[in-house]
Write a protein that holds these residues in place. Structure first.
Motif, mmCIF file in Angstrom:
data_model
loop_
_atom_site.group_PDB
_atom_site.id
_atom_site.type_symbol
_atom_site.label_atom_id
_atom_site.label_comp_id
_atom_site.label_asym_id
_atom_site.label_seq_id
_atom_site.Cartn_x
_atom_site.Cartn_y
_atom_site.Cartn_z
ATOM 1 N N GLU A 192 0.806 -1.226 0.000
ATOM 2 C CA GLU A 192 0.000 0.000 0.000
ATOM 3 C C GLU A 192 0.837 1.272 0.000
ATOM 4 O OE1 GLU A 192 -3.403 -0.013 -0.100
ATOM 5 O OE2 GLU A 192 -3.319 -2.189 -0.298
ATOM 6 N N ILE A 193 2.052 1.199 0.512
ATOM 7 C CA ILE A 193 2.892 2.401 0.589
ATOM 8 C C ILE A 193 4.042 2.333 -0.412
ATOM 9 C CG2 ILE A 193 4.361 3.826 2.068
ATOM 10 C CD1 ILE A 193 2.717 2.913 4.450
ATOM 11 N N TYR A 194 4.742 1.183 -0.434
ATOM 12 C CA TYR A 194 5.891 1.047 -1.328
ATOM 13 C C TYR A 194 5.516 0.517 -2.714
ATOM 14 C CZ TYR A 194 9.212 1.938 2.484
ATOM 15 O OH TYR A 194 9.947 2.509 3.500
ATOM 16 N N SER A 195 4.263 0.115 -2.907
ATOM 17 C CA SER A 195 3.768 -0.356 -4.205
ATOM 18 C C SER A 195 4.500 -1.591 -4.727
ATOM 19 C CB SER A 195 3.854 0.764 -5.263
ATOM 20 O OG SER A 195 3.033 1.848 -4.903
ATOM 21 N N LEU A 196 4.932 -2.455 -3.814
ATOM 22 C CA LEU A 196 5.598 -3.685 -4.230
ATOM 23 C C LEU A 196 4.557 -4.711 -4.674
ATOM 24 C CD1 LEU A 196 8.337 -4.122 -1.462
ATOM 25 C CD2 LEU A 196 8.483 -2.904 -3.654
ATOM 26 N N GLY A 197 4.909 -5.494 -5.664
ATOM 27 C CA GLY A 197 4.022 -6.539 -6.152
ATOM 28 C C GLY A 197 4.284 -7.858 -5.458
ATOM 29 N N PRO A 198 3.439 -8.861 -5.695
ATOM 30 C CA PRO A 198 3.555 -10.141 -4.992
ATOM 31 C C PRO A 198 4.832 -10.897 -5.311
ATOM 32 C CG PRO A 198 1.948 -10.284 -6.760
ATOM 33 C CD PRO A 198 2.302 -8.841 -6.624
ATOM 34 N N TRP B 23 -6.451 -13.888 -7.192
ATOM 35 C CA TRP B 23 -5.296 -14.620 -7.725
ATOM 36 C C TRP B 23 -5.382 -14.761 -9.238
ATOM 37 C CZ3 TRP B 23 -6.170 -18.705 -3.382
ATOM 38 C CH2 TRP B 23 -5.619 -18.230 -2.184
ATOM 39 N N ALA B 24 -6.580 -15.040 -9.758
ATOM 40 C CA ALA B 24 -6.756 -15.168 -11.207
ATOM 41 C C ALA B 24 -6.434 -13.854 -11.901
ATOM 42 C CB ALA B 24 -8.183 -15.614 -11.529
ATOM 43 N N ARG B 25 -6.919 -12.735 -11.332
ATOM 44 C CA ARG B 25 -6.634 -11.412 -11.907
ATOM 45 C C ARG B 25 -5.133 -11.096 -11.823
ATOM 46 N NH1 ARG B 25 -9.414 -6.367 -11.763
ATOM 47 N NH2 ARG B 25 -11.347 -7.589 -11.891
ATOM 48 N N SER B 26 -4.533 -11.423 -10.686
ATOM 49 C CA SER B 26 -3.111 -11.158 -10.482
ATOM 50 C C SER B 26 -2.261 -11.946 -11.477
ATOM 51 C CB SER B 26 -2.706 -11.519 -9.052
ATOM 52 O OG SER B 26 -1.328 -11.303 -8.844
ATOM 53 N N ASP B 27 -2.608 -13.212 -11.673
ATOM 54 C CA ASP B 27 -1.852 -14.041 -12.619
ATOM 55 C C ASP B 27 -2.001 -13.502 -14.036
ATOM 56 O OD1 ASP B 27 -1.134 -15.642 -10.522
ATOM 57 O OD2 ASP B 27 -2.594 -17.229 -10.949
ATOM 58 N N SER B 28 -3.216 -13.066 -14.377
ATOM 59 C CA SER B 28 -3.459 -12.523 -15.712
ATOM 60 C C SER B 28 -2.701 -11.229 -15.927
ATOM 61 C CB SER B 28 -4.961 -12.296 -15.907
ATOM 62 O OG SER B 28 -5.222 -11.678 -17.142
ATOM 63 N N ASP B 29 -2.709 -10.356 -14.912
ATOM 64 C CA ASP B 29 -2.005 -9.081 -15.024
ATOM 65 C C ASP B 29 -0.495 -9.297 -15.164
ATOM 66 O OD1 ASP B 29 -4.351 -7.699 -14.870
ATOM 67 O OD2 ASP B 29 -4.129 -7.101 -12.770
ATOM 68 N N ALA B 30 0.017 -10.263 -14.390
ATOM 69 C CA ALA B 30 1.454 -10.535 -14.439
ATOM 70 C C ALA B 30 1.851 -11.068 -15.811
ATOM 71 C CB ALA B 30 1.833 -11.541 -13.360
ATOM 72 N N ALA B 31 1.019 -11.948 -16.369
ATOM 73 C CA ALA B 31 1.306 -12.515 -17.684
ATOM 74 C C ALA B 31 1.244 -11.447 -18.767
ATOM 75 C CB ALA B 31 0.319 -13.640 -17.995
ATOM 76 N N GLY B 32 0.354 -10.494 -18.598
ATOM 77 C CA GLY B 32 0.199 -9.436 -19.592
ATOM 78 C C GLY B 32 1.025 -8.198 -19.320
ATOM 79 N N GLY B 33 1.793 -8.229 -18.235
ATOM 80 C CA GLY B 33 2.639 -7.085 -17.902
ATOM 81 C C GLY B 33 1.869 -5.862 -17.462
ATOM 82 N N ARG B 34 0.670 -6.065 -16.877
ATOM 83 C CA ARG B 34 -0.166 -4.933 -16.457
ATOM 84 C C ARG B 34 -0.006 -4.639 -14.972
ATOM 85 N NH1 ARG B 34 -3.253 -8.019 -19.943
ATOM 86 N NH2 ARG B 34 -4.139 -9.224 -18.215
ATOM 87 N N ASN B 35 -0.301 -3.388 -14.590
ATOM 88 C CA ASN B 35 -0.319 -2.931 -13.191
ATOM 89 C C ASN B 35 1.019 -3.087 -12.479
ATOM 90 O OD1 ASN B 35 -3.073 -2.299 -13.324
ATOM 91 N ND2 ASN B 35 -3.659 -4.406 -12.782
#
Length: 238
Positions: A127-133, A205-217
């Motif tokens: 929430e503060i450092y904007s790190l991803g999973p 998790w499904a959205r996160s996996d999709s975003d990671a695969a597509g290079g989004r967010n």
């Protein structure tokens, strides 16, 4: 927790209307939430962690406001970072006060506090450092709680940090541990809430996996937008 959950989903003036009850003046000036915390939740987590969560949420809201006005606010954003670093240090070195749980549950206290510590770090990192999973720090928090979760006798009063960690679980093994714990809570207490949380996590998790695969967010977990799209409220986390 209300501010933490609503962040980014409602207008800032609405969030600013949310006040902590121990900030009320007048007849409530003698209110001691530490005593209430000990009475209702056996001092789990102890009151210090509630104050740390409050501070982390306020920093997160400040960062969001500053980022919306970049580049003019870049210096202010940078000046805030030492305070956040200090907050991380205080969470990492937090020494929980003595709990008042019954003797048969004492062994779970350490595991409970481990979930809260890791959950707070996940909240700050995301929430503060904007790190991803996929950041090593985030995955370190996820791995750190898998064993404590397996040994924890109850999940009440730590659903919020549990969720903050779970949304960043990146492997099927880790995700299975979180889902199994929610299923246990449902089976033991008969609450439907844990099943709703499990459903939300699967969608996140499904959205996160999709975003990671597509290079989004940038790999970040946009869990609030998933909850909003599902038309659900996570009041159980409160």
């Amino acid at each position: 927790m209300g501010k933490a959950i609503l962040k980014g989903t409602v207008a800032v003036d609405i969030i600013n209307e949310l006040k902590c009850i121990d900030e009320v003046h007048g007849s409530a000036t003698d209110l001691d939430l530490r005593q209430h915390q000990s009475h209702w939740w056996d001092n789990l987590p102890d009151y210090t962690m509630h104050l740390l969560l409050r501070e982390a949420t306020e920093h997160a809201l400040t960062v969001e406001a500053l980022k919306a006005q970049l580049p003019e606010t870049a210096d202010g954003l940078l000046r805030l970072m030492p305070q956040v670093s200090d907050l991380v240090h205080r969470v990492e070195t937090w020494q929980p006060a003595t709990s008042t749980v019954r003797p048969e549950y004492v062994h779970s206290v350490t595991h409970f506090n481990a979930v809260w510590r890791a959950g707070m770090l996940c909240f700050i990192y995301s929430e503060i450092y904007s790190l991803g999973p996929r950041d090593v720090r985030m995955q370190g928090c996820v791995e750190a709680v898998l064993q404590p979760l397996g040994r924890l006798s109850w999940l009440q009063a730590c659903l919020f940090p549990f969720f903050m960690i779970a949304v960043h679980a990146g492997t099927e093994e880790a995700r299975g541990v979180f889902l199994a714990k929610l299923a246990d809570m449902h089976g033991l207490l008969g609450f439907q809430g844990p099943l709703s949380v499990a459903g939300v996590l699967k969608c996140i998790w499904a959205r996160s996996d999709s975003d990671a695969a597509g290079g989004r967010n940038g790999g970040r977990v946009e869990w609030r937008s998933v909850v909003r799209d599902m038309g659900m409220e996570l009041n159980i986390l409160l």
